[in-house]
Write an enzyme that holds these catalytic residues in place. Sequence first.
Site, PDB file in Angstrom:
ATOM      1  N   THR A  77      -2.769  -1.603  -2.016  1.00 22.15           N
ATOM      2  CA  THR A  77      -2.832  -2.559  -0.895  1.00 22.15           C
ATOM      3  C   THR A  77      -3.508  -3.846  -1.366  1.00 22.15           C
ATOM      4  O   THR A  77      -3.017  -4.955  -1.116  1.00 22.15           O
ATOM      5  CB  THR A  77      -3.586  -1.947   0.307  1.00 22.15           C
ATOM      6  OG1 THR A  77      -2.897  -0.756   0.700  1.00 22.15           O
ATOM      7  CG2 THR A  77      -3.655  -2.911   1.476  1.00 22.15           C
ATOM      8  N   ASN A 159       8.571   5.031  -0.463  1.00 28.67           N
ATOM      9  CA  ASN A 159       7.559   6.064  -0.222  1.00 28.67           C
ATOM     10  C   ASN A 159       7.950   7.040   0.882  1.00 28.67           C
ATOM     11  O   ASN A 159       7.284   8.035   1.090  1.00 28.67           O
ATOM     12  CB  ASN A 159       6.212   5.423   0.114  1.00 28.67           C
ATOM     13  CG  ASN A 159       6.323   4.396   1.220  1.00 28.67           C
ATOM     14  OD1 ASN A 159       7.043   3.411   1.098  1.00 28.67           O
ATOM     15  ND2 ASN A 159       5.626   4.634   2.308  1.00 28.67           N
ATOM     16  N   GLN A 187       4.670   4.389  -5.996  1.00 31.82           N
ATOM     17  CA  GLN A 187       5.229   5.749  -5.964  1.00 31.82           C
ATOM     18  C   GLN A 187       5.892   6.159  -7.279  1.00 31.82           C
ATOM     19  O   GLN A 187       6.284   7.315  -7.417  1.00 31.82           O
ATOM     20  CB  GLN A 187       6.240   5.879  -4.813  1.00 31.82           C
ATOM     21  CG  GLN A 187       5.619   5.798  -3.432  1.00 31.82           C
ATOM     22  CD  GLN A 187       4.777   7.028  -3.059  1.00 31.82           C
ATOM     23  OE1 GLN A 187       4.874   8.086  -3.679  1.00 31.82           O
ATOM     24  NE2 GLN A 187       3.934   6.889  -2.053  1.00 31.82           N
ATOM     25  N   SER A 207      -1.403   2.467  -8.051  1.00 26.75           N
ATOM     26  CA  SER A 207      -2.413   3.142  -7.236  1.00 26.75           C
ATOM     27  C   SER A 207      -2.708   4.515  -7.836  1.00 26.75           C
ATOM     28  O   SER A 207      -1.824   5.363  -7.912  1.00 26.75           O
ATOM     29  CB  SER A 207      -1.867   3.282  -5.810  1.00 26.75           C
ATOM     30  OG  SER A 207      -2.779   3.992  -5.024  1.00 26.75           O
ATOM     31  N   ALA A 208      -3.961   4.747  -8.245  1.00 25.62           N
ATOM     32  CA  ALA A 208      -4.306   5.969  -8.987  1.00 25.62           C
ATOM     33  C   ALA A 208      -4.082   7.251  -8.190  1.00 25.62           C
ATOM     34  O   ALA A 208      -3.697   8.281  -8.741  1.00 25.62           O
ATOM     35  CB  ALA A 208      -5.769   5.903  -9.441  1.00 25.62           C
ATOM     36  N   HIS A 209      -4.304   7.188  -6.858  1.00 29.58           N
ATOM     37  CA  HIS A 209      -4.269   8.449  -6.095  1.00 29.58           C
ATOM     38  C   HIS A 209      -2.859   8.978  -5.845  1.00 29.58           C
ATOM     39  O   HIS A 209      -2.681  10.039  -5.255  1.00 29.58           O
ATOM     40  CB  HIS A 209      -5.057   8.323  -4.783  1.00 29.58           C
ATOM     41  CG  HIS A 209      -4.416   7.521  -3.699  1.00 29.58           C
ATOM     42  ND1 HIS A 209      -3.889   8.100  -2.570  1.00 29.58           N
ATOM     43  CD2 HIS A 209      -4.241   6.191  -3.545  1.00 29.58           C
ATOM     44  CE1 HIS A 209      -3.420   7.149  -1.758  1.00 29.58           C
ATOM     45  NE2 HIS A 209      -3.618   5.988  -2.339  1.00 29.58           N
ATOM     46  N   THR A 245     -18.415  -6.063  -9.187  1.00 30.68           N
ATOM     47  CA  THR A 245     -18.727  -5.108 -10.248  1.00 30.68           C
ATOM     48  C   THR A 245     -17.586  -4.110 -10.392  1.00 30.68           C
ATOM     49  O   THR A 245     -17.105  -3.573  -9.399  1.00 30.68           O
ATOM     50  CB  THR A 245     -20.034  -4.356  -9.908  1.00 30.68           C
ATOM     51  OG1 THR A 245     -21.067  -5.327  -9.760  1.00 30.68           O
ATOM     52  CG2 THR A 245     -20.412  -3.366 -10.995  1.00 30.68           C
ATOM     53  N   CYS A 332       0.269   5.729   6.479  1.00 28.74           N
ATOM     54  CA  CYS A 332      -0.287   4.629   7.271  1.00 28.74           C
ATOM     55  C   CYS A 332       0.336   4.593   8.653  1.00 28.74           C
ATOM     56  O   CYS A 332      -0.293   4.193   9.608  1.00 28.74           O
ATOM     57  CB  CYS A 332      -0.035   3.302   6.586  1.00 28.74           C
ATOM     58  SG  CYS A 332      -0.181   3.414   4.827  1.00 28.74           S
TER      59      CYS A 332
HETATM   60  N1  PLP Z   1       2.894   0.888  -1.584  1.00 29.86           N
HETATM   61  C1  PLP Z   1       3.461   2.092  -1.474  1.00 29.86           C
HETATM   62  C2  PLP Z   1       4.920   2.255  -1.784  1.00 29.86           C
HETATM   63  C3  PLP Z   1       2.696   3.200  -1.080  1.00 29.86           C
HETATM   64  O1  PLP Z   1       3.268   4.408  -0.963  1.00 29.86           O
HETATM   65  C4  PLP Z   1       1.318   3.007  -0.795  1.00 29.86           C
HETATM   66  C5  PLP Z   1       0.486   4.131  -0.304  1.00 29.86           C
HETATM   67  O2  PLP Z   1       0.840   4.824   0.612  1.00 29.86           O
HETATM   68  C6  PLP Z   1       0.777   1.718  -0.929  1.00 29.86           C
HETATM   69  C7  PLP Z   1       1.592   0.680  -1.319  1.00 29.86           C
HETATM   70  C8  PLP Z   1      -0.683   1.462  -0.665  1.00 29.86           C
HETATM   71  O3  PLP Z   1      -1.446   2.031  -1.688  1.00 29.86           O
HETATM   72  P1  PLP Z   1      -3.027   2.252  -1.581  1.00 29.86           P
HETATM   73  O4  PLP Z   1      -3.231   3.492  -0.808  1.00 29.86           O
HETATM   74  O5  PLP Z   1      -3.474   2.394  -3.019  1.00 29.86           O
HETATM   75  O6  PLP Z   1      -3.593   1.040  -0.958  1.00 29.86           O
END
Ligand code: PLP
Length: 388
Positions: A77, A159, A187, A207-209, A245, A332
């Site tokens: 994001t 996603n 993704q 995005s690491a997670h 930081t 989201c």
């Molecule tokens: N873009 C896509 C395609 C995603 O699936 C997501 C997370 O759901 C994001 C952006 C946002 O990522 P983050 O959770 O790292 O802010």
Amino acid sequence: MKEAKKIIYLDYHSTTPVDPRVAEKVFHTMTTNFGNASSVDHEIGDRAEAAIKQATCYVADLVGASPRDIIFTSGSTESINLAVQGTVIHLEQYGIKPRIAISTVEHKAVLDTCTALHKQGRIELITIGLDSQARIDLTQLKQACAIGINLLCIMAANNEVGTIYPIDKIAHIAQRYEVPFLCDASQTVGKTPICFNDWGITLLSISAHKFYGPQGVGALVVRHGYPLAPLLYGGGHQRGLRSGTLNLPGIVGLGEACRLRSIEMAVDGQEIEDKRDRLQQMLTERIPGLVINGDQENRLVGNLHISVPGIPNSAIIARVRNQLAISTGSACSSGVEAPSHVLRAMNLPEPVIEGSLRIGLGKFTTESDIIQAAERLSQAVLDISWIY
Ligand code: PLP
């Protein structure tokens, strides 16, 4: 007392469990190698800086970029906001009102950022259409590039329905028309190969997670020389583009997750795909009228997006939520009662949209998870189908 059934986790698009090998590195960094990478006066700071450098190389390696082009952020994001708003603020300094083109199935991080800028009268917004499998119209994309745009935003894979986009071709078109190209690869990183330099991508969000790293850390890859204005001011970290930081444990975790994905993604990918196909087959056999959404020829290996037309997804979720972690859409938007903007953009029939469920498999999904998930889900549909 009856033992509670284990909840089977099949929501890997939302987030993934951290790989224990990554968690170990994060723990070590938090407790032992905890320095501030900007502390130049002692060795603890030097060690932290070295760990950041190592992580930077792992991230760059995984996506085929140069280490100098990596900017660490709090996740996709933020990366997307930095890319889009940073471009707009930069161009505004020269009196330019940017024209931005996006696909209609982008994540809210792209859509809402662009919509907000559009509402503020700061950008012109062009949308590029898709078909019923969420495949992009490349002719329309080419036309948008030809009229002259300042930024093109297309995700690497969706996603929700998992459709994969031809990012190499899109980058090629963008380059031909000298259009900067932001690819939201949240993704796909760690799941399919990405060649940032070779394909000519301008900006890439990570995005690491989404690939067994920690939540709250990610990166934006910025092609060398691309002019961006910062959103955060402060200590001038990361070439002044993102002050603050550095999140050392998070970045070490991101780096380790990238290193492991480089080695393991091909093998893991095949296993995940086999399990997904088996689950799809079992559900198709057990649920009459089941619809599979997205591009079945070209989708993320862990993605299975289904619809049970005529049965609201909320009723199915209510029935399985303590046994099965699946979702009605992206993390989201699933808390909100609005139907998915992705399925709407695909122009799917209303009963298909209302009965849609997103299932996401990952490398920790077992054979037994698949069998039990098929049983629990099909039983839930059967139990409530008489009501509708
Ligand atoms: N873009 C896509 C395609 C995603 O699936 C997501 C997370 O759901 C994001 C952006 C946002 O990522 P983050 O959770 O790292 O802010």
